[in-house]
Design an enzyme around this catalytic site. Structure first.
Site, PDB file in Angstrom:
ATOM      1  N   ARG A 106     -18.573 -34.153  12.890  1.00 47.56           N
ATOM      2  CA  ARG A 106     -17.398 -33.520  12.410  1.00 47.56           C
ATOM      3  C   ARG A 106     -16.377 -33.311  13.673  1.00 47.56           C
ATOM      4  O   ARG A 106     -17.228 -33.290  14.816  1.00 47.56           O
ATOM      5  CB  ARG A 106     -17.237 -32.320  11.731  1.00 47.56           C
ATOM      6  CG  ARG A 106     -17.923 -32.554  10.294  1.00 47.56           C
ATOM      7  CD  ARG A 106     -16.682 -33.439   9.213  1.00 47.56           C
ATOM      8  NE  ARG A 106     -17.262 -33.266   7.879  1.00 47.56           N
ATOM      9  CZ  ARG A 106     -18.026 -34.170   7.375  1.00 47.56           C
ATOM     10  NH1 ARG A 106     -18.585 -35.155   8.109  1.00 47.56           N
ATOM     11  NH2 ARG A 106     -18.363 -34.028   6.042  1.00 47.56           N
ATOM     12  N   TYR A 130     -10.196 -34.338  -4.028  1.00 47.91           N
ATOM     13  CA  TYR A 130      -9.287 -33.800  -2.800  1.00 47.91           C
ATOM     14  C   TYR A 130      -8.947 -34.897  -2.210  1.00 47.91           C
ATOM     15  O   TYR A 130      -7.567 -35.096  -1.754  1.00 47.91           O
ATOM     16  CB  TYR A 130     -10.306 -32.732  -2.174  1.00 47.91           C
ATOM     17  CG  TYR A 130      -9.176 -32.372  -0.813  1.00 47.91           C
ATOM     18  CD1 TYR A 130      -8.069 -31.571  -0.917  1.00 47.91           C
ATOM     19  CD2 TYR A 130      -9.781 -32.898   0.237  1.00 47.91           C
ATOM     20  CE1 TYR A 130      -7.679 -31.192   0.256  1.00 47.91           C
ATOM     21  CE2 TYR A 130      -9.118 -32.324   1.650  1.00 47.91           C
ATOM     22  CZ  TYR A 130      -7.987 -31.706   1.403  1.00 47.91           C
ATOM     23  OH  TYR A 130      -7.413 -31.380   2.651  1.00 47.91           O
TER      24      TYR A 130
HETATM   25  C1  UD1 Z   1     -13.055 -30.333   5.511  1.00 44.73           C
HETATM   26  C2  UD1 Z   1     -11.899 -29.367   5.027  1.00 44.73           C
HETATM   27  C3  UD1 Z   1     -10.968 -30.324   3.914  1.00 44.73           C
HETATM   28  C4  UD1 Z   1     -10.244 -31.126   5.356  1.00 44.73           C
HETATM   29  C5  UD1 Z   1     -11.294 -32.189   5.898  1.00 44.73           C
HETATM   30  C6  UD1 Z   1     -10.759 -32.757   6.936  1.00 44.73           C
HETATM   31  C7  UD1 Z   1     -12.540 -27.146   4.072  1.00 44.73           C
HETATM   32  C8  UD1 Z   1     -13.191 -26.558   3.123  1.00 44.73           C
HETATM   33  N1  UD1 Z   1     -12.652 -28.586   3.864  1.00 44.73           N
HETATM   34  O1  UD1 Z   1     -13.684 -31.274   4.739  1.00 44.73           O
HETATM   35  O2  UD1 Z   1      -9.897 -29.358   3.626  1.00 44.73           O
HETATM   36  O3  UD1 Z   1      -9.328 -32.112   4.863  1.00 44.73           O
HETATM   37  O4  UD1 Z   1     -12.311 -31.119   6.474  1.00 44.73           O
HETATM   38  O5  UD1 Z   1     -11.512 -33.496   7.757  1.00 44.73           O
HETATM   39  O6  UD1 Z   1     -12.194 -26.651   5.145  1.00 44.73           O
HETATM   40  N2  UD1 Z   1     -21.920 -28.216   5.294  1.00 44.73           N
HETATM   41  C9  UD1 Z   1     -23.127 -27.519   5.634  1.00 44.73           C
HETATM   42  N3  UD1 Z   1     -23.369 -26.138   5.225  1.00 44.73           N
HETATM   43  C10 UD1 Z   1     -22.606 -25.515   4.263  1.00 44.73           C
HETATM   44  C11 UD1 Z   1     -21.204 -26.019   3.983  1.00 44.73           C
HETATM   45  C12 UD1 Z   1     -20.776 -27.397   4.480  1.00 44.73           C
HETATM   46  O7  UD1 Z   1     -23.973 -28.026   6.194  1.00 44.73           O
HETATM   47  O8  UD1 Z   1     -22.995 -24.333   3.923  1.00 44.73           O
HETATM   48  C13 UD1 Z   1     -21.714 -29.446   5.885  1.00 44.73           C
HETATM   49  C14 UD1 Z   1     -21.143 -30.333   4.619  1.00 44.73           C
HETATM   50  O9  UD1 Z   1     -22.136 -31.195   4.010  1.00 44.73           O
HETATM   51  C15 UD1 Z   1     -20.254 -31.253   5.638  1.00 44.73           C
HETATM   52  C16 UD1 Z   1     -19.784 -30.565   6.825  1.00 44.73           C
HETATM   53  O10 UD1 Z   1     -20.565 -29.301   6.703  1.00 44.73           O
HETATM   54  O11 UD1 Z   1     -21.146 -32.408   5.902  1.00 44.73           O
HETATM   55  C17 UD1 Z   1     -18.464 -29.962   6.776  1.00 44.73           C
HETATM   56  O12 UD1 Z   1     -17.900 -29.338   5.434  1.00 44.73           O
HETATM   57  P1  UD1 Z   1     -16.596 -28.772   4.949  1.00 44.73           P
HETATM   58  O13 UD1 Z   1     -16.367 -27.439   6.011  1.00 44.73           O
HETATM   59  O14 UD1 Z   1     -16.784 -28.250   3.447  1.00 44.73           O
HETATM   60  O15 UD1 Z   1     -15.578 -29.636   5.359  1.00 44.73           O
HETATM   61  P2  UD1 Z   1     -15.270 -31.277   5.150  1.00 44.73           P
HETATM   62  O16 UD1 Z   1     -15.850 -31.616   3.640  1.00 44.73           O
HETATM   63  O17 UD1 Z   1     -15.716 -31.989   6.054  1.00 44.73           O
END
Ligand code: UD1
Length: 353
Positions: free
Chosen positions: A247, A179
């Protein structure tokens, strides 16, 4: 202005369309309403009178028609998220790279200003400091470190665990998953297009966007939405790694306001200008999980120690330049925004953008 918004029926799209129409712009939406994102939801929540062209952004004829007399294009249509596996690679490339190429080809003749939804993930791990070696751009984390619970990247020279910092727009692009690669490639395509057409483009590198209308229960839902779904069912949110990954969660209305600022202030002709778009507040995922659980009276989050292949550890950048050049700053605090997200309530100090 007359503005075409691709992906205008999506999460960021609907907020953007609301903001642009409220500011008096004449908006046309082009959206495929793809089922894996929109499910079987009824009509999208667009302001009255906004035309919706239901078409894929790869449909050149539909894009050309929708572009008629447009002064600007906001290109949000994309497949988002980290991906559910490498089986998605061709769909990411087809949706994002080809989609952007078809749009740019159709737009070449009238060369409107293009505002492109890029992402913080184009930087890869971004900026770090080593106590001994100073500024470091670390390689992907080693599987052995992750398995041993060492989640922070190490200095390639001395192996010390690094301290994260804020990335500026001039940092090298180093996408670490499919992505992210498509988002970085989109910026490269825009650069070529602006040089060829003499038009201007703005790449907005969004941080983690959250807020009302976030996709729920799809592989493309962001972490705040996933935590909310768990907590609503009385389950503990599951936090990957050790919960210390950082984040910057930025509210969707703030992102929409950034898009508006970029549409209304095109920068130099013949080039792409990039801006980081974040709230300026860095949180750990563990903190976000605790807050969501607390707000919904759910059990304390569980830190699982699991990790996702291709995930970056910390994604935080400085959005100072967007403030200076575009006059944009995030207005929604995380506490208010999360309370609104989980409670469906209006947040305090709603900006009305
Ligand atoms: C997200 C966006 C992406 C964007 C980016 C910009 C989504 C799905 N992804 O990616 O489109 O370009 O931000 O910075 O909106 N996590 C947990 N538990 C869970 C799921 C996730 O701990 O059940 C953690 C992941 O390991 C990660 C963090 O949460 O460290 C953020 O994950 P996620 O919301 O998927 O976003 P990004 O990969 O940062």
């Amino acid at each position: 202005m007359r503005i075409l918004v691709t992906g205008g029926a999506g999460f960021i799209g609907t907020a953007t369309v609301r903001t642009l129409t409220a500011a008096g712009h004449d908006v046309v939406v082009l959206d495929s309403l793809r089922a894996d994102v929109h499910g079987d939801r009824a009509a999208p929540d667009l302001p009255a009178g906004v035309p919706l062209v239901r078409a894929d952004v790869r449909d050149a004829a539909a894009v050309r028609d929708a572009l008629a007399d447009a002064d600007a294009v906001v290109h949000l249509a994309a497949k988002v998220g980290l991906g559910v596996g490498i089986d998605d690679i061709d769909d990411y490339v087809a949706s994002n790279d080809l989609g952007t190429a078809v749009l740019l080809r159709a737009a070449a003749e009238q060369a409107p200003h293009v505002v492109y939804a890029s992402s913080m993930v184009v930087y890869g791990e971004g900026a770090y400091r080593c106590a001994e070696h100073g500024g470091v751009h670390p390689p992907p984390r080693a599987e052995a470190d992750l398995a041993a619970g060492v989640f922070d990247p190490r200095c390639p020279a001395c192996g010390r665990v690094l301290v994260p910092g804020l990335v500026a727009e001039d940092a090298p692009l180093d996408p670490r998953n499919v992505y992210a690669a498509t988002k970085a490639h989109g910026e490269r395509l825009l650069a070529a297009w602006t040089r060829a057409t003499g038009a201007s483009a703005t790449a907005l590198r969004f941080h983690n966007v959250y807020g009302p209308g976030m996709p729920r229960d799809t592989p493309y839902a962001g972490v705040a939405s996933i935590f909310r779904s768990e907590a609503e069912h009385g389950r503990a949110p599951r936090v990957f790694e050790d919960g210390g990954q950082r984040r910057d969660l930025v509210h969707v209305d703030d992102v929409a306001a950034a898009v508006r600022a970029a549409v209304e202030r095109p920068q130099g002709a013949g080039r792409v200008e990039a801006f980081n778009v974040g709230s300026g507040t860095v949180s750990t995922i563990g903190e976000v999980a605790r807050r969501v659980a607390e707000l919904l009276g759910a059990p304390e989050p569980v830190v699982t120690g699991e990790w996702r292949a291709g995930d970056v550890r910390h994604v935080t950048a400085s959005s100072e330049r967007a403030g200076r050049v575009l006059g944009w700053r995030a207005a929604v605090g995380l506490d208010d925004g999360l309370a609104e997200l989980v409670g469906g309530t209006d947040r305090v100090g709603r900006t009305g953008t």
